[in-house]
Enzyme design. Structure first.
Site, PDB file in Angstrom:
ATOM      1  N   GLU A 178       0.822  -1.218   0.000  1.00  0.00           N
ATOM      2  CA  GLU A 178       0.000   0.000   0.000  1.00  0.00           C
ATOM      3  C   GLU A 178       0.857   1.269   0.000  1.00  0.00           C
ATOM      4  O   GLU A 178       1.248   1.766   1.055  1.00  0.00           O
ATOM      5  CB  GLU A 178      -0.926   0.013   1.229  1.00  0.00           C
ATOM      6  CG  GLU A 178      -1.825   1.242   1.276  1.00  0.00           C
ATOM      7  CD  GLU A 178      -2.719   1.321   2.508  1.00  0.00           C
ATOM      8  OE1 GLU A 178      -2.553   0.518   3.436  1.00  0.00           O
ATOM      9  OE2 GLU A 178      -3.581   2.206   2.533  1.00  0.00           O
ATOM     10  N   LYS A 220      -2.489  -1.992  -3.224  1.00  0.00           N
ATOM     11  CA  LYS A 220      -3.526  -1.118  -2.657  1.00  0.00           C
ATOM     12  C   LYS A 220      -3.088   0.334  -2.847  1.00  0.00           C
ATOM     13  O   LYS A 220      -2.413   0.909  -1.991  1.00  0.00           O
ATOM     14  CB  LYS A 220      -3.715  -1.452  -1.172  1.00  0.00           C
ATOM     15  CG  LYS A 220      -4.662  -0.512  -0.440  1.00  0.00           C
ATOM     16  CD  LYS A 220      -5.036  -1.027   0.943  1.00  0.00           C
ATOM     17  CE  LYS A 220      -5.883  -0.031   1.693  1.00  0.00           C
ATOM     18  NZ  LYS A 220      -6.503  -0.541   2.902  1.00  0.00           N
TER      19      LYS A 220
HETATM   20  C1  5MM Z   1      -5.285   4.725   3.946  1.00  0.00           C
HETATM   21  O1  5MM Z   1      -5.807   3.990   4.990  1.00  0.00           O
HETATM   22  C2  5MM Z   1      -6.159   2.635   4.706  1.00  0.00           C
HETATM   23  C3  5MM Z   1      -7.446   2.560   3.924  1.00  0.00           C
HETATM   24  O2  5MM Z   1      -8.444   3.228   4.642  1.00  0.00           O
HETATM   25  P1  5MM Z   1      -9.314   4.361   3.908  1.00  0.00           P
HETATM   26  O3  5MM Z   1     -10.097   3.653   2.846  1.00  0.00           O
HETATM   27  O4  5MM Z   1     -10.166   4.885   5.024  1.00  0.00           O
HETATM   28  O5  5MM Z   1      -8.378   5.396   3.356  1.00  0.00           O
HETATM   29  C4  5MM Z   1      -6.290   1.872   6.013  1.00  0.00           C
HETATM   30  O6  5MM Z   1      -6.155   0.489   5.834  1.00  0.00           O
HETATM   31  C5  5MM Z   1      -5.265   2.365   6.992  1.00  0.00           C
HETATM   32  O7  5MM Z   1      -4.007   1.926   6.580  1.00  0.00           O
HETATM   33  C6  5MM Z   1      -5.674   1.828   8.352  1.00  0.00           C
HETATM   34  O8  5MM Z   1      -6.888   2.387   8.728  1.00  0.00           O
HETATM   35  C7  5MM Z   1      -4.620   2.062   9.420  1.00  0.00           C
HETATM   36  O9  5MM Z   1      -4.353   3.402   9.538  1.00  0.00           O
HETATM   37  P2  5MM Z   1      -3.463   3.890  10.779  1.00  0.00           P
HETATM   38  O10 5MM Z   1      -3.207   5.352  10.454  1.00  0.00           O
HETATM   39  O11 5MM Z   1      -4.305   3.734  11.985  1.00  0.00           O
HETATM   40  O12 5MM Z   1      -2.226   3.077  10.814  1.00  0.00           O
END
Ligand code: 5MM
Length: 339
Positions: A178, A220
């Site tokens: 990602e 991703k």
């Molecule tokens: C970019 O964030 C990921 C996808 O979520 P969205 O669709 O809301 O953008 C998400 O998997 C993110 O990596 C996780 O929520 C973990 O985020 P944190 O900041 O808590 O490590």
């Protein structure tokens, strides 16, 4: 590769037409922020209740093939005594785990960020596998301004992603890779495209250097969008820019591209995915989701931390999952939101 068969089975179970990934891997500070928006305190029990609600939604498996969990969640149990990974698999939803330890500034490179967590990763993955995780996820974050990301920052982040992905495949977990170019800022869509292209190019170069089997990973990425403080772009414009960049940079061997939502509203994220699938009918990869906020937001607002709201919240989740399923088939229309 020692675990090739397991990795192939996991890819088979996760990459399926009309199904996507639910990202429920918010770290402690992030889930606290999401709960604060609905006036709920982030206790271990509330986090267990929320994530149990997600995985016990009957019928969710029709639209969702994988769920990304946070470390704490792997050991938590739903009301009927199953672990959350076991409960997910009753809907044929493959459980996975976020394994990065968050971002820090990249030393001596002002403005660039880098993600940590490689030390001891192989041992941690063995433990997560025993708890039921079959895939992993690691996010690198790239902010945009006049000066960043720098070429050095882009290279350093690509190296981290590739090293993580190689360790995952060596340990039998499918890596979700990602690289997220943030939407924050007033940059236009062309600048977002330029940075996303440089980032993806470096990531795939690094994956190649580290012998990562592209057939056994999932990408991703962000969609290509204007910055949040810039004008909004129509779905057709987002789709054209996103597909142009991904076709230039992502080899056809990658089985699936599962977009993050990145702060888009739920309806916006679904409409953009639909346009991407309409324009991407000839693309070599599946074009699906790995949304966090865009899948969970309406369900969280229906739940409000209350047990008696669980059925309404599950309906809200199911609705968003179904609409995104239709978008994966390029069959979504905005009028469906009101149905
Ligand atoms: C970019 O964030 C990921 C996808 O979520 P969205 O669709 O809301 O953008 C998400 O998997 C993110 O990596 C996780 O929520 C973990 O985020 P944190 O900041 O808590 O490590």
């Amino acid at each position: 590769m020692q675990y090739a068969t397991e990795l192939e089975t996991t890819i088979h179970d996760m990459v399926q037409k009309g199904r996507g990934i639910l990202a429920a891997d918010e770290s402690a500070p992030t889930i606290a922020k999401r709960f604060r928006a609905i006036d709920v305190e982030s206790t271990e029990e509330k986090r267990r209740a929320w994530r149990s609600l997600l995985v016990t939604t009957v019928g969710l498996g029709e639209y969702i093939s994988g769920i990304i969990l946070f470390e704490e969640t792997l050991a938590q149990k739903t009301g009927d005594g199953k672990t959350i990974p076991e409960a997910a698999w009753t809907e044929k939803i493959v459980p996975g785990i976020k394994v990065d330890k968050g971002k820090i500034p990249l030393a001596l490179s002002p403005g660039d960020l880098v993600t940590q967590g490689l030390d001891g990763l192989a041992e941690r993955l063995r433990g997560y596998r025993q708890q039921g995780a079959r895939f992993a996820k690691w996010r690198e974050v790239y902010a945009i301004d006049q000066h960043v990301p720098t070429p050095h920052g882009i290279e350093a982040n690509a190296e981290m992603l590739a090293r993580y992905a190689a360790v995952c495949q060596a340990e039998g977990l499918v890596p979700i890779v990602e690289p997220e170019v943030l939407m924050d800022g007033d940059h236009d869509i062309d600048r977002h495209a330029e940075v996303t292209e440089a980032v993806q190019h470096a990531v795939f170069h690094a994956l190649h250097r580290h012998h990562v089997a592209l057939e056994l990973m999932i990408l991703k990425p962000n969609m290509v969008l204007p910055g949040k403080s810039c004008r909004r772009a129509e779905p057709d414009e987002v789709a054209a820019a996103t597909l142009r960049i991904l076709k230039r940079t992502v080899p056809a061997a990658v089985p699936s591209i599962n977009f993050l939502s990145g702060g888009q509203g739920p309806e916006e994220a679904t409409a953009n995915l639909n346009a991407i699938n309409q324009q991407g009918r000839d693309a070599p990869w599946r074009l699906s989701i790995s949304y966090g906020r865009a899948l969970q937001q309406t369900a969280l607002q229906a739940w409000l931390g209350r047990k008696d709201n669980v059925p309404a919240a599950q309906q809200a989740l199911l609705k968003r999952a179904r609409l995104n399923h239709l978008a994966m088939l390029a069959k979504y229309r905005a009028e469906m939101e009101a149905e």
